[in-house]
Scaffold this motif. Structure first.
Motif, mmCIF file in Angstrom:
data_model
loop_
_atom_site.group_PDB
_atom_site.id
_atom_site.type_symbol
_atom_site.label_atom_id
_atom_site.label_comp_id
_atom_site.label_asym_id
_atom_site.label_seq_id
_atom_site.Cartn_x
_atom_site.Cartn_y
_atom_site.Cartn_z
ATOM 1 N N ARG A 63 -10.322 0.891 13.389
ATOM 2 C CA ARG A 63 -8.933 0.534 13.675
ATOM 3 C C ARG A 63 -8.787 -0.925 14.116
ATOM 4 N NH1 ARG A 63 -7.805 5.558 17.572
ATOM 5 N NH2 ARG A 63 -9.802 4.741 18.296
ATOM 6 N N LEU A 64 -9.897 -1.567 14.473
ATOM 7 C CA LEU A 64 -9.877 -2.974 14.882
ATOM 8 C C LEU A 64 -10.071 -3.932 13.708
ATOM 9 C CD1 LEU A 64 -11.960 -2.694 18.169
ATOM 10 C CD2 LEU A 64 -9.497 -3.149 17.979
ATOM 11 N N ALA A 65 -10.288 -3.421 12.511
ATOM 12 C CA ALA A 65 -10.476 -4.288 11.341
ATOM 13 C C ALA A 65 -9.215 -5.103 11.066
ATOM 14 C CB ALA A 65 -10.844 -3.454 10.110
ATOM 15 N N GLU A 66 -9.406 -6.220 10.394
ATOM 16 C CA GLU A 66 -8.268 -7.064 10.020
ATOM 17 C C GLU A 66 -7.435 -6.335 8.965
ATOM 18 O OE1 GLU A 66 -5.883 -9.029 10.718
ATOM 19 O OE2 GLU A 66 -7.097 -10.817 11.098
ATOM 20 N N MET A 67 -6.220 -6.802 8.769
ATOM 21 C CA MET A 67 -5.299 -6.206 7.805
ATOM 22 C C MET A 67 -5.890 -6.219 6.391
ATOM 23 S SD MET A 67 -1.265 -7.059 7.456
ATOM 24 C CE MET A 67 -1.022 -7.941 5.942
ATOM 25 N N HIS A 68 -5.622 -5.168 5.667
ATOM 26 C CA HIS A 68 -6.090 -5.060 4.279
ATOM 27 C C HIS A 68 -5.017 -5.635 3.352
ATOM 28 C CE1 HIS A 68 -8.006 -3.697 0.704
ATOM 29 N NE2 HIS A 68 -7.115 -2.771 0.462
ATOM 30 N N PHE A 69 -5.385 -6.690 2.628
ATOM 31 C CA PHE A 69 -4.444 -7.373 1.745
ATOM 32 C C PHE A 69 -4.477 -6.841 0.309
ATOM 33 C CE2 PHE A 69 -4.641 -10.422 5.204
ATOM 34 C CZ PHE A 69 -3.329 -10.864 5.287
ATOM 35 N N GLY A 70 -5.089 -5.699 0.076
ATOM 36 C CA GLY A 70 -5.071 -5.088 -1.253
ATOM 37 C C GLY A 70 -5.602 -6.020 -2.325
ATOM 38 N N ALA A 71 -4.862 -6.124 -3.426
ATOM 39 C CA ALA A 71 -5.279 -6.949 -4.570
ATOM 40 C C ALA A 71 -5.322 -8.441 -4.229
ATOM 41 C CB ALA A 71 -4.335 -6.708 -5.749
ATOM 42 N N TRP A 72 -4.742 -8.822 -3.113
ATOM 43 C CA TRP A 72 -4.789 -10.230 -2.701
ATOM 44 C C TRP A 72 -6.141 -10.609 -2.091
ATOM 45 C CZ3 TRP A 72 0.336 -11.787 0.185
ATOM 46 C CH2 TRP A 72 1.434 -11.527 -0.638
#
Length: 171
Positions: free
Chosen positions: A70-79
């Motif tokens: 839950r502390l991981a950075e935001m997931h930017f998907g295909a970006w």
């Protein structure tokens, strides 16, 4: 509750690349410099994002850090790992128009990240050191101030961060 937030060392990634949840390494000398410069309270539990750029530092700070996804950075998907200038302008404009709910690259919204940070925060039971990312630091700061997830997301999205690699923030 006292929290000491620690941002990871600078990862090995070219300038101008969009990265969030990508698991990037850190140069050994960067890790050593960051670790040597930190002055942290003794005997506090250490929590960490499981991403290498945080986990390697956390392992230096504690013989038994607690890794929490839950502390991981935001997931930017295909970006993820794309040059910012290669991402269509219309997509960036759509994100700018709704920074709280928009899911960049069909990944994760700032609100979704705020909700997982809120869940992590709710399980803390005392003082701690948390090794994480600039986005998580901003959201943890907002949560510590008592904001709800939607307000946390809005606050975090309103201004660019000024959190240097390897820096600490005490709440």
């Amino acid at each position: 509750m006292k929290l000491v937030l620690v941002r990871h060392p600078q990862p090995l990634v070219a300038p101008g690349i969009c990265y969030g949840s990508t698991d990037l390494a850190v140069a050994p000398e960067q890790l050593e410099q960051t670790w040597a410069a930190l002055r942290l309270p003794a005997d506090l539990p250490v929590y960490s994002s499981p991403l290498r750029r945080c986990a390697e530092l956390a392992a230096r700070l504690s013989p038994s850090p607690r890794y929490d996804a839950r502390l991981a950075e935001m997931h930017f998907g295909a970006w993820e790992m794309q040059p910012w200038d290669a991402i269509p302008r219309a997509a960036i404009d759509a994100w700018a128009a709704d920074m709280v709910h928009y899911r960049p690259g069909n990944g994760e919204s700032v609100l979704q990240m705020a909700e997982r940070i809120t869940a992590f925060y709710g399980e803390l039971d005392g003082d701690a050191i948390i090794v994480c990312h600039a986005g998580a630091m901003r959201l943890l700061t907002a949560r510590h101030a008592g904001l709800a997830p939607a307000d946390m997301a809005l606050q975090a999205a309103q201004a660019a961060h000024q959190i240097p690699y390897g820096s600490t923030l005490t709440l």
